[in-house]
Design an enzyme around this catalytic site. Sequence first.
Site, mmCIF file in Angstrom:
data_model
loop_
_atom_site.group_PDB
_atom_site.id
_atom_site.type_symbol
_atom_site.label_atom_id
_atom_site.label_comp_id
_atom_site.label_asym_id
_atom_site.label_seq_id
_atom_site.Cartn_x
_atom_site.Cartn_y
_atom_site.Cartn_z
ATOM 1 N N ASP A 196 19.155 9.487 -10.440
ATOM 2 C CA ASP A 196 19.596 10.845 -10.128
ATOM 3 C C ASP A 196 19.018 11.345 -8.817
ATOM 4 O OD1 ASP A 196 17.035 10.876 -11.172
ATOM 5 O OD2 ASP A 196 17.550 11.999 -12.966
ATOM 6 N N HIS B 4 16.144 14.635 -22.460
ATOM 7 C CA HIS B 4 17.126 14.195 -21.456
ATOM 8 C C HIS B 4 16.751 12.831 -20.884
ATOM 9 C CE1 HIS B 4 14.907 16.447 -17.932
ATOM 10 N NE2 HIS B 4 14.529 15.198 -17.952
ATOM 11 N N ASN C 232 12.898 17.684 -23.446
ATOM 12 C CA ASN C 232 14.047 18.052 -24.295
ATOM 13 C C ASN C 232 14.912 16.849 -24.647
ATOM 14 O OD1 ASN C 232 15.344 17.506 -21.901
ATOM 15 N ND2 ASN C 232 16.012 19.611 -21.508
ATOM 16 N N GLU D 291 21.270 16.493 -19.666
ATOM 17 C CA GLU D 291 20.583 17.480 -20.493
ATOM 18 C C GLU D 291 21.224 17.548 -21.887
ATOM 19 O OE1 GLU D 291 17.890 18.501 -19.421
ATOM 20 O OE2 GLU D 291 17.940 19.533 -17.495
HETATM 21 C C1 F6R Z 1 13.966 11.156 -13.190
HETATM 22 C C2 F6R Z 1 14.694 11.363 -14.412
HETATM 23 C C3 F6R Z 1 14.192 12.257 -15.496
HETATM 24 C C4 F6R Z 1 12.721 12.042 -15.814
HETATM 25 C C5 F6R Z 1 12.257 13.013 -16.894
HETATM 26 C C6 F6R Z 1 10.778 12.875 -17.177
HETATM 27 O O1 F6R Z 1 14.673 10.272 -12.336
HETATM 28 O O2 F6R Z 1 15.741 10.826 -14.549
HETATM 29 O O3 F6R Z 1 14.953 12.053 -16.654
HETATM 30 O O4 F6R Z 1 12.528 10.720 -16.237
HETATM 31 O O5 F6R Z 1 12.519 14.326 -16.496
HETATM 32 O O6 F6R Z 1 10.059 13.311 -16.079
HETATM 33 P P1 F6R Z 1 8.487 13.076 -15.984
HETATM 34 O O7 F6R Z 1 8.297 11.608 -15.927
HETATM 35 O O8 F6R Z 1 8.068 13.750 -14.714
HETATM 36 O O9 F6R Z 1 7.890 13.677 -17.208
#
Ligand code: F6R
Length: 264
Positions: free
Chosen positions: A67, A138, A136, A143
């Site tokens: 992303d 995702h 959450n 989301e």
């Molecule tokens: C990032 C991504 C997100 C993160 C998720 C966890 O490329 O796709 O899904 O993996 O938000 O983020 P952290 O690792 O910062 O807790």
Amino acid sequence: MRIVVLEDADAVAAFGANHIIEGIHRKPEITLGLATGSSPVRLYQNLIQVNQEHKVSFQKVSTFNLDEYLGLDGEHPQSYRYFMNEQLFNHIDIDLNNTHVPNGAAKNPLSACEEYEQAIRNRGGIEIQLLGIGRNGHIGFNEPTSSLSSRTRVKTLTKDTVDANRRFFAEGEFQPRLSLTMGISTIMEAQEILLIATGAGKAEAIKNTIEGPVSAFCPASILQMHAKVVVVIDKAAAQELKDVSFYEYIEQEQQRLLAAVKGE
Ligand code: F6R
């Protein structure tokens, strides 16, 4: 689902890095799916170290990131392209032309998403997809309530995600609310998935992913439908699981079986 519960974040990073390195040794021209955020940082540090020790080469590896923020170009310090260059690509022997991150500065983000899907297809698909998980549930920026059949597209971030990522932005700085993200179906097409999570903040999402019903309300729960997933977590992230000792037992038995097959 293979569930590996380890002592701490260092052990998770080492296991994850090793898993990817084994994949590269099996197939040097492998296509990897990569993630940003804090979860993979130590794993990337492990990869850098092993590459600098000349024990693995990324020269033939291709990568596709999950992303990118819509509205940030790759020069922006908070963009995911910038993050990947800083945290991994600039320190290993990968050809930057083989690294792909959705184009957050695209004039037409809708066609940029279609082109991203096409680029993945042109490379023959993703072989190992690394995932973190949001509090959450995702994955990527899919989301809760994202279609479980979604493809790469523009997604609106939840307030929870925007709040969780605020720590990376200076006060008053523009923080995007939209992203380009691989869809859930895109992620599910990877041959193999490696999800890593550490810390108590991820415990509920991990519980819902592994033991909850498959539901768009916890997008990561769709991984229950994937034939080859390994979930690597530390004890803190495992604390809400109903039966950790059973998962540990399965893992031990699996290792015993593999050793027997290899004749060890
Ligand atoms: C990032 C991504 C997100 C993160 C998720 C966890 O490329 O796709 O899904 O993996 O938000 O983020 P952290 O690792 O910062 O807790």
